[in-house]
Scaffold this motif. Structure first.
Motif, short mmCIF file in Angstrom:
data_model
loop_
_atom_site.label_atom_id
_atom_site.label_comp_id
_atom_site.label_asym_id
_atom_site.label_seq_id
_atom_site.Cartn_x
_atom_site.Cartn_y
_atom_site.Cartn_z
N LEU A 1 0.64 -11.00 5.19
CA LEU A 1 -0.51 -11.61 5.97
C LEU A 1 -0.99 -10.47 6.91
N CYS A 2 -2.04 -10.74 7.59
CA CYS A 2 -2.80 -9.96 8.43
C CYS A 2 -3.67 -10.37 9.42
N ASN A 3 -3.78 -10.30 10.67
CA ASN A 3 -4.94 -10.87 11.53
C ASN A 3 -6.17 -10.42 11.09
N ARG B 1 -12.22 -4.94 4.32
CA ARG B 1 -12.89 -4.84 3.13
C ARG B 1 -12.21 -4.33 2.12
N TYR B 2 -11.74 -3.16 2.32
CA TYR B 2 -11.23 -2.31 1.18
C TYR B 2 -9.88 -2.73 0.78
N CYS B 3 -9.11 -3.68 1.69
CA CYS B 3 -7.78 -4.03 1.64
C CYS B 3 -7.51 -5.28 0.90
N MET B 4 -8.21 -6.41 1.39
CA MET B 4 -8.06 -7.78 1.25
C MET B 4 -9.20 -8.61 0.88
N ILE C 1 7.64 0.93 7.85
CA ILE C 1 7.56 -0.65 7.87
C ILE C 1 6.07 -0.88 7.93
N THR C 2 5.55 -1.75 7.01
CA THR C 2 4.16 -1.87 6.81
C THR C 2 3.92 -3.28 6.20
N GLY C 3 2.59 -3.59 6.03
CA GLY C 3 2.24 -4.97 5.40
C GLY C 3 0.97 -4.96 4.37
N GLU D 1 0.05 -7.06 7.99
CA GLU D 1 0.19 -6.51 9.38
C GLU D 1 1.41 -6.85 9.93
N PRO D 2 2.49 -5.66 9.89
CA PRO D 2 3.86 -6.12 10.13
C PRO D 2 4.14 -6.75 11.59
N LEU D 3 3.08 -6.54 12.40
CA LEU D 3 3.23 -7.01 13.74
C LEU D 3 2.73 -8.54 13.86
N THR E 1 0.33 0.18 11.47
CA THR E 1 -0.19 -1.04 12.23
C THR E 1 -1.65 -1.17 12.42
N ASN E 2 -2.61 -2.18 12.48
CA ASN E 2 -3.77 -2.15 12.86
C ASN E 2 -3.78 -1.86 14.64
N GLY E 3 -2.95 -2.01 15.04
CA GLY E 3 -2.83 -1.72 16.57
C GLY E 3 -3.06 -2.74 17.21
N PHE F 1 -7.63 11.68 7.79
CA PHE F 1 -8.85 10.90 6.94
C PHE F 1 -8.36 10.74 5.44
N ILE F 2 -8.16 9.45 5.04
CA ILE F 2 -7.77 9.20 3.67
C ILE F 2 -8.67 8.80 2.65
N GLU F 3 -8.61 9.13 1.53
CA GLU F 3 -9.77 8.82 0.64
C GLU F 3 -9.67 7.28 0.36
N LEU F 4 -10.76 6.71 0.14
CA LEU F 4 -10.74 5.27 -0.22
C LEU F 4 -10.41 5.08 -1.75
N PRO G 1 -9.48 3.05 -5.26
CA PRO G 1 -10.42 1.89 -5.70
C PRO G 1 -9.19 0.75 -6.15
N MET G 2 -8.58 0.17 -5.30
CA MET G 2 -7.77 -0.72 -5.63
C MET G 2 -8.46 -2.00 -6.41
N TYR G 3 -7.44 -3.00 -6.77
CA TYR G 3 -7.65 -4.23 -7.57
C TYR G 3 -8.89 -4.88 -7.11
N MET H 1 -4.17 -3.97 -1.33
CA MET H 1 -2.87 -3.11 -0.54
C MET H 1 -2.31 -4.00 0.41
N ASN H 2 -2.87 -5.12 0.69
CA ASN H 2 -2.04 -6.03 1.84
C ASN H 2 -0.88 -6.48 1.00
N GLN H 3 -0.89 -6.60 -0.23
CA GLN H 3 0.23 -7.10 -1.00
C GLN H 3 0.94 -6.10 -1.53
N GLY I 1 1.46 -2.79 0.60
CA GLY I 1 2.15 -2.06 1.60
C GLY I 1 1.65 -0.66 1.79
N GLY I 2 0.84 -0.36 2.32
CA GLY I 2 -0.02 0.88 2.42
C GLY I 2 0.71 2.09 3.30
N1 SAM Z 1 -2.21 -3.68 8.76
C1 SAM Z 1 -1.58 -2.16 8.94
C2 SAM Z 1 -2.77 -1.62 9.07
O1 SAM Z 1 -4.12 -1.97 9.17
O2 SAM Z 1 -2.56 -0.28 9.33
C3 SAM Z 1 -0.84 -1.98 7.74
C4 SAM Z 1 -1.04 -2.35 6.58
S1 SAM Z 1 -2.57 -1.31 5.74
C5 SAM Z 1 -2.36 -1.94 4.05
C6 SAM Z 1 -1.86 0.23 5.74
C7 SAM Z 1 -3.02 1.38 5.26
O3 SAM Z 1 -3.35 1.10 4.14
C8 SAM Z 1 -4.09 1.46 6.40
O4 SAM Z 1 -4.22 2.46 7.09
C9 SAM Z 1 -5.14 1.19 5.60
O5 SAM Z 1 -6.46 1.57 6.01
C10 SAM Z 1 -4.79 1.80 4.20
N2 SAM Z 1 -5.66 1.13 2.96
C11 SAM Z 1 -5.75 -0.21 2.49
N3 SAM Z 1 -6.48 -0.33 1.58
C12 SAM Z 1 -6.93 0.98 1.18
C13 SAM Z 1 -7.53 1.65 0.30
N4 SAM Z 1 -8.39 0.57 -0.57
N5 SAM Z 1 -7.67 2.92 0.09
C14 SAM Z 1 -7.22 3.68 1.01
N6 SAM Z 1 -6.35 3.42 2.22
C15 SAM Z 1 -6.24 2.06 2.21
#
Ligand code: SAM
Length: 317
Positions: A19-21, A25-28, A64-66, A68-70, A95-97, A185-188, A190-192, A312-314, A316-317
């Motif tokens: 779960l996340c608050n 868009r790239y995550c869930m 510890i990740t998610g 959103e772990p918090l 965390t998203n902080g 800086f993390i490359e995007l 291409p998740m599910y 990614m949210n399912q 843990g990034g």
């Molecule tokens: N909710 C927390 C957060 O926002 O950091 C932890 C979980 S989030 C899945 C962990 C990291 O994965 C975040 O830094 C997020 O930007 C990264 N992430 C999620 N989807 C991604 C994607 N498709 N490509 C690259 N990084 C991704």
């Protein structure tokens, strides 16, 4: 433990919730997650048992990740228990902080050493767009709270997205001048179901070095980021390239999802369940899962999507 390709596995990423608050868009997906049954998720006791078993097999670093772990109500207690496990030398949390103003100090007290805070833009409207629901001010207040709480290290995670934040590379990097933090800086990837990004969104990490020729290379710190520094900066700039230059030969990690699946590789569909097992069951299962870790994650690109079959949210990034 050493895996079948000679890699020493010392790093566990434990997702404590899907779960996340926010709804990045790239995550869930926009409508969040189909909430799984409570009884299908790992309990706090199972999570700590998994950490104990992993530590007995040589894991010394825990993230510890998610999700959103918090948002997890027992997160402080869980971090306290996990950081007390013999053999765990470092506990990091991603965390998203946005909830750090309340939780930064208690997490630090509970034994969390390092924080990674996600921040993709410094523009309020763009922050709302990328997170679908978030407010930039809350994330910035979280960074300030983390700085006051005295963590050993704070890193900002920025997903590089062509056409979205490549015009902010310099201003995000400048945070390392203003604060004693690293910006990565993390490359995007291409998740599910990682949103509606077209091929132009998938830009390589070299865009950052092209944009900022003043970056000075610095020696790697044992992580997978290529490190640089701006003149007069207090922190480093890290470039993480899972897509354009994979680092599978140095991969020292395994993941456990919130529903109790070991993922030996982020981008593989292989999952091994530990849900419901006792310490010895987890020990055996984690040991054999490590031995199935593949040599590399396979081709990744806009057209060659991750085979993880989860967002990614399912995972843990
Ligand atoms: N909710 C927390 C957060 O926002 O950091 C932890 C979980 S989030 C899945 C962990 C990291 O994965 C975040 O830094 C997020 O930007 C990264 N992430 C999620 N989807 C991604 C994607 N498709 N490509 C690259 N990084 C991704």
């Amino acid at each position: 433990m050493i895996d079948t390709y000679g890699r020493k596995i010392t790093y566990l990423r434990l997702s404590v919730t899907e779960l996340c608050n926010l709804r990045c868009r790239y995550c869930m997906p926009e409508d969040g997650v189909c909430k799984k049954k409570h009884e299908d998720m790992l309990t706090q006791e199972e999570m700590v048992t998994a950490v104990r078993a992993a530590a007995a097999l040589g894991i010394s670093k825990l993230r510890i990740t998610g999700g959103e772990p918090l948002v997890k109500s027992n997160i402080v207690d869980l971090c306290h228990e996990a950081s007390s496990v013999p053999g765990i030398r470092e506990v990091c949390l991603t965390t998203n902080g946005t909830m750090l103003p309340k939780l930064a100090a208690p997490l630090r007290k509970a034994g969390v050493n390092r924080l990674n805070i996600s921040l993709d833009t410094l523009d309020e409207k763009k922050y709302r767009y990328i997170t679908r629901v978030g407010m930039l001010q809350e994330a910035l207040a979280g960074i300030e709270a983390a700085l006051s709480a005295g963590f050993d290290k704070i890193k900002i995670n920025t997903v590089l997205i062509g056409g979205f934040n490549d015009d902010e590379i310099e201003s995000l990097a400048a945070l390392t001048r203003r604060y004693p933090i690293d910006v990565r800086f993390i490359e995007l990837m291409p998740m599910y179901d990682s949103g509606d990004f077209g091929p132009e969104a998938f830009i390589p990490y070299t865009v950052v070095t092209d944009r900022m020729p003043e970056l000075i290379p610095v020696p790697a710190d044992g992580g997978v980021a290529k490190l640089y520094r701006l003149p007069d900066a207090q922190g480093n700039i890290g470039l993480i390239s899972p897509v354009s230059a994979h680092f599978c030969t140095e991969c020292n990690r395994i993941r456990i999802t919130a529903d109790g699946k070991i993922k030996p590789c982020l981008h593989s569909s292989d999952e091994i369940s530990i849900k419901g097992m006792d310490y010895n069951g987890m020990l055996d299962t984690i040991r054999s899962a490590i031995l199935t870790k593949p040599q590399w994650h396979g081709e990744l690109s806009y057209s060659e999507r991750s085979r993880a079959n989860r967002n990614m949210n399912q995972i843990g990034g």
